[in-house]
Design a protein around this motif. Sequence first.
Motif, mmCIF file in Angstrom:
data_model
loop_
_atom_site.group_PDB
_atom_site.id
_atom_site.type_symbol
_atom_site.label_atom_id
_atom_site.label_comp_id
_atom_site.label_asym_id
_atom_site.label_seq_id
_atom_site.Cartn_x
_atom_site.Cartn_y
_atom_site.Cartn_z
ATOM 1 N N GLY A 45 -4.518 -59.876 2.979
ATOM 2 C CA GLY A 45 -5.891 -60.201 2.744
ATOM 3 C C GLY A 45 -6.403 -61.757 2.377
ATOM 4 O O GLY A 45 -7.598 -61.840 2.624
ATOM 5 N N THR A 46 -5.453 -62.486 1.953
ATOM 6 C CA THR A 46 -5.833 -63.857 1.766
ATOM 7 C C THR A 46 -5.801 -64.743 2.800
ATOM 8 O O THR A 46 -5.215 -64.163 3.980
ATOM 9 C CB THR A 46 -4.713 -64.114 0.544
ATOM 10 O OG1 THR A 46 -3.312 -64.189 1.033
ATOM 11 C CG2 THR A 46 -4.853 -63.650 -0.601
ATOM 12 N N TRP A 47 -6.016 -65.881 2.934
ATOM 13 C CA TRP A 47 -6.304 -66.856 3.763
ATOM 14 C C TRP A 47 -5.344 -67.904 3.595
ATOM 15 O O TRP A 47 -5.105 -68.455 2.736
ATOM 16 C CB TRP A 47 -7.631 -67.297 3.877
ATOM 17 C CG TRP A 47 -8.749 -66.611 4.219
ATOM 18 C CD1 TRP A 47 -8.894 -65.173 3.741
ATOM 19 C CD2 TRP A 47 -9.945 -66.883 5.191
ATOM 20 N NE1 TRP A 47 -10.133 -64.502 4.376
ATOM 21 C CE2 TRP A 47 -10.648 -65.616 5.282
ATOM 22 C CE3 TRP A 47 -10.268 -67.833 5.995
ATOM 23 C CZ2 TRP A 47 -11.823 -65.445 5.897
ATOM 24 C CZ3 TRP A 47 -11.265 -67.725 6.499
ATOM 25 C CH2 TRP A 47 -12.196 -66.549 6.572
ATOM 26 N N ILE A 56 -1.799 -67.620 -3.413
ATOM 27 C CA ILE A 56 -1.763 -66.667 -2.381
ATOM 28 C C ILE A 56 -0.384 -65.966 -2.152
ATOM 29 O O ILE A 56 -0.405 -65.063 -1.504
ATOM 30 C CB ILE A 56 -2.569 -67.066 -0.945
ATOM 31 C CG1 ILE A 56 -1.736 -68.020 -0.512
ATOM 32 C CG2 ILE A 56 -3.699 -67.677 -1.327
ATOM 33 C CD1 ILE A 56 -2.110 -68.261 1.228
ATOM 34 N N LEU A 57 0.583 -66.566 -2.690
ATOM 35 C CA LEU A 57 2.075 -66.118 -2.561
ATOM 36 C C LEU A 57 2.411 -65.130 -3.612
ATOM 37 O O LEU A 57 2.109 -65.430 -4.728
ATOM 38 C CB LEU A 57 3.088 -67.344 -2.411
ATOM 39 C CG LEU A 57 2.867 -68.356 -1.205
ATOM 40 C CD1 LEU A 57 3.849 -69.239 -1.336
ATOM 41 C CD2 LEU A 57 2.862 -67.607 -0.038
ATOM 42 N N VAL A 58 3.042 -63.978 -3.329
ATOM 43 C CA VAL A 58 3.573 -63.134 -4.301
ATOM 44 C C VAL A 58 5.081 -62.975 -4.161
ATOM 45 O O VAL A 58 5.695 -62.851 -3.007
ATOM 46 C CB VAL A 58 2.813 -61.770 -4.330
ATOM 47 C CG1 VAL A 58 1.512 -61.844 -4.640
ATOM 48 C CG2 VAL A 58 2.852 -60.994 -2.672
ATOM 49 N N PRO A 59 5.738 -62.801 -5.101
ATOM 50 C CA PRO A 59 7.252 -62.678 -5.077
ATOM 51 C C PRO A 59 7.904 -61.247 -4.896
ATOM 52 O O PRO A 59 7.198 -60.459 -5.823
ATOM 53 C CB PRO A 59 7.761 -63.397 -6.455
ATOM 54 C CG PRO A 59 6.620 -62.904 -7.463
ATOM 55 C CD PRO A 59 5.324 -63.062 -6.721
ATOM 56 N N VAL A 60 8.412 -61.070 -3.902
ATOM 57 C CA VAL A 60 8.891 -59.569 -3.538
ATOM 58 C C VAL A 60 10.678 -59.553 -3.930
ATOM 59 O O VAL A 60 11.379 -60.591 -3.422
ATOM 60 C CB VAL A 60 8.698 -59.340 -2.276
ATOM 61 C CG1 VAL A 60 9.410 -57.948 -1.940
ATOM 62 C CG2 VAL A 60 7.276 -59.155 -1.811
ATOM 63 N N ALA A 61 10.872 -58.577 -4.754
ATOM 64 C CA ALA A 61 12.347 -58.608 -5.052
ATOM 65 C C ALA A 61 13.296 -58.335 -3.522
ATOM 66 O O ALA A 61 12.781 -57.724 -2.825
ATOM 67 C CB ALA A 61 12.490 -57.498 -6.089
ATOM 68 N N LEU A 78 -2.649 -58.673 -6.338
ATOM 69 C CA LEU A 78 -2.473 -58.898 -4.818
ATOM 70 C C LEU A 78 -1.123 -57.882 -4.474
ATOM 71 O O LEU A 78 -0.363 -57.681 -5.192
ATOM 72 C CB LEU A 78 -2.271 -60.251 -4.613
ATOM 73 C CG LEU A 78 -3.355 -61.333 -4.957
ATOM 74 C CD1 LEU A 78 -2.925 -62.815 -4.658
ATOM 75 C CD2 LEU A 78 -4.731 -60.780 -4.260
ATOM 76 N N ARG A 79 -1.298 -57.409 -3.263
ATOM 77 C CA ARG A 79 -0.530 -56.987 -2.452
ATOM 78 C C ARG A 79 0.382 -57.758 -1.562
ATOM 79 O O ARG A 79 -0.336 -58.505 -0.674
ATOM 80 C CB ARG A 79 -0.941 -55.650 -1.618
ATOM 81 C CG ARG A 79 -1.606 -54.541 -2.379
ATOM 82 C CD ARG A 79 -1.783 -53.402 -1.425
ATOM 83 N NE ARG A 79 -2.923 -52.359 -1.906
ATOM 84 C CZ ARG A 79 -2.994 -51.192 -1.401
ATOM 85 N NH1 ARG A 79 -2.925 -51.214 -0.158
ATOM 86 N NH2 ARG A 79 -3.670 -50.100 -1.813
ATOM 87 N N PRO A 80 1.703 -57.611 -1.392
ATOM 88 C CA PRO A 80 2.362 -58.277 -0.376
ATOM 89 C C PRO A 80 1.871 -58.058 0.978
ATOM 90 O O PRO A 80 1.300 -57.169 1.358
ATOM 91 C CB PRO A 80 3.777 -57.932 -0.629
ATOM 92 C CG PRO A 80 3.876 -57.317 -2.014
ATOM 93 C CD PRO A 80 2.613 -56.692 -2.022
ATOM 94 N N ARG A 323 -7.080 -50.604 5.585
ATOM 95 C CA ARG A 323 -8.162 -50.291 4.972
ATOM 96 C C ARG A 323 -8.287 -51.362 3.531
ATOM 97 O O ARG A 323 -9.415 -51.876 3.191
ATOM 98 C CB ARG A 323 -8.113 -48.954 4.493
ATOM 99 C CG ARG A 323 -8.652 -48.004 5.462
ATOM 100 C CD ARG A 323 -8.783 -46.362 4.945
ATOM 101 N NE ARG A 323 -9.081 -45.613 5.962
ATOM 102 C CZ ARG A 323 -8.246 -44.469 6.505
ATOM 103 N NH1 ARG A 323 -7.157 -44.646 5.697
ATOM 104 N NH2 ARG A 323 -8.600 -43.738 7.396
ATOM 105 N N TYR A 324 -7.099 -51.394 3.308
ATOM 106 C CA TYR A 324 -6.945 -52.467 1.946
ATOM 107 C C TYR A 324 -7.253 -53.835 2.285
ATOM 108 O O TYR A 324 -8.201 -54.383 1.609
ATOM 109 C CB TYR A 324 -5.516 -52.505 1.418
ATOM 110 C CG TYR A 324 -5.158 -53.380 0.518
ATOM 111 C CD1 TYR A 324 -5.650 -53.411 -1.049
ATOM 112 C CD2 TYR A 324 -4.603 -54.635 0.644
ATOM 113 C CE1 TYR A 324 -5.501 -54.298 -1.853
ATOM 114 C CE2 TYR A 324 -4.332 -55.568 -0.268
ATOM 115 C CZ TYR A 324 -4.734 -55.653 -1.584
ATOM 116 O OH TYR A 324 -4.832 -56.475 -2.502
#
Length: 338
Positions: A45-47, A56-61, A78-80, A323-324
């Motif tokens: 959902g981010t630009w 806008i970056l998220v760290p995923v394991a 935020l969601r990945p 939907r999210y």
Amino acid sequence: MMVDDNLSALRASAAEWGRDPTLVQGAGGNVSIKLDDVMWIKASGTWLADAAGQDILVPVALPVGDVPRVKDGYATALRPSIETLVHAALPHRVVVHVHSVDAIAHAVRCDAEAVLSQRLSGLAWVFVPYCKPGPKLAAAVQHAHAATSVDIFILANHGLIVAADDVGQADTLLREVVSRLSIGPRPPVAPPGTPSATSIAGFRAVSDPHVISLAVDPTSLAVVTGGPLYPDHVVFLGRAPLVVDSHDEIDAALADVCRNHRSPIRWIIVRGSAVLLAHDALRGSEAMLRCLADVATRIPPGAPIAPLCAADVDALIDWDAERYRQAMATPAPRSTML
């Protein structure tokens, strides 16, 4: 390079890609970089255009399981990205996924592979048949890479992925592919006489002449009324526009839609005259209309088109992950909007 340097390089390039509407529109597209035991990926959902100035970056394991997990110790609401599994499926350090209008204009054609073979000769690429974004697309991309060891993926009815060992290589590869796929668009076709600016309750007329051309250029009109072409087409613009011959028909046509419990109308085409967008359209919807116009003007008259089938459209409409993303793009009440 240190971790911070790699992230800074990705943010800077991502913002540049995101500001180019022929590559990325609204909240579309995503990027990632794998550093040690973490994959940093754009949040859903981010630009991308905001990458240089916003987090806008998220760290995923890593490794990424069936349900991506944000790295322990990092708090975020935020969601990945929906496409996290796609990025994780590739061994490359940097993965870039864009909705290039030139790539899409090729990828929605029935003869896409034949046309692409001429354009991309000499490059390591593969054509991936349409799959719903998420786990199914990730499996298809992983299978394609295992069979071919390529770093360019043209996604049918979707877009383009390039993968590389660093940000600079990814940028170079992306620009090479886009250059080869470049199609000269038809110029926008103006409606006869003075363009209509008439709006009706719940809708406003779009002023962009490229978007208006969807109602006036016969080829573009045929393309966009032939069925949804790619996921963001569905997510932001719905199953189909309402198409009428004059503004006088709109109220009755909308009432008919309501009586028959059909999907809500998010945009209207007045043949030969105007395009109207719902006031409550998701943030970025006008950019998606411009993207649709840019794609349509790159498709020649008579080209065989393969729109998404009804089942593929249903899967996108009813998907919780979308939907999210739609909720992230829901505009504020009109009374509070500038």
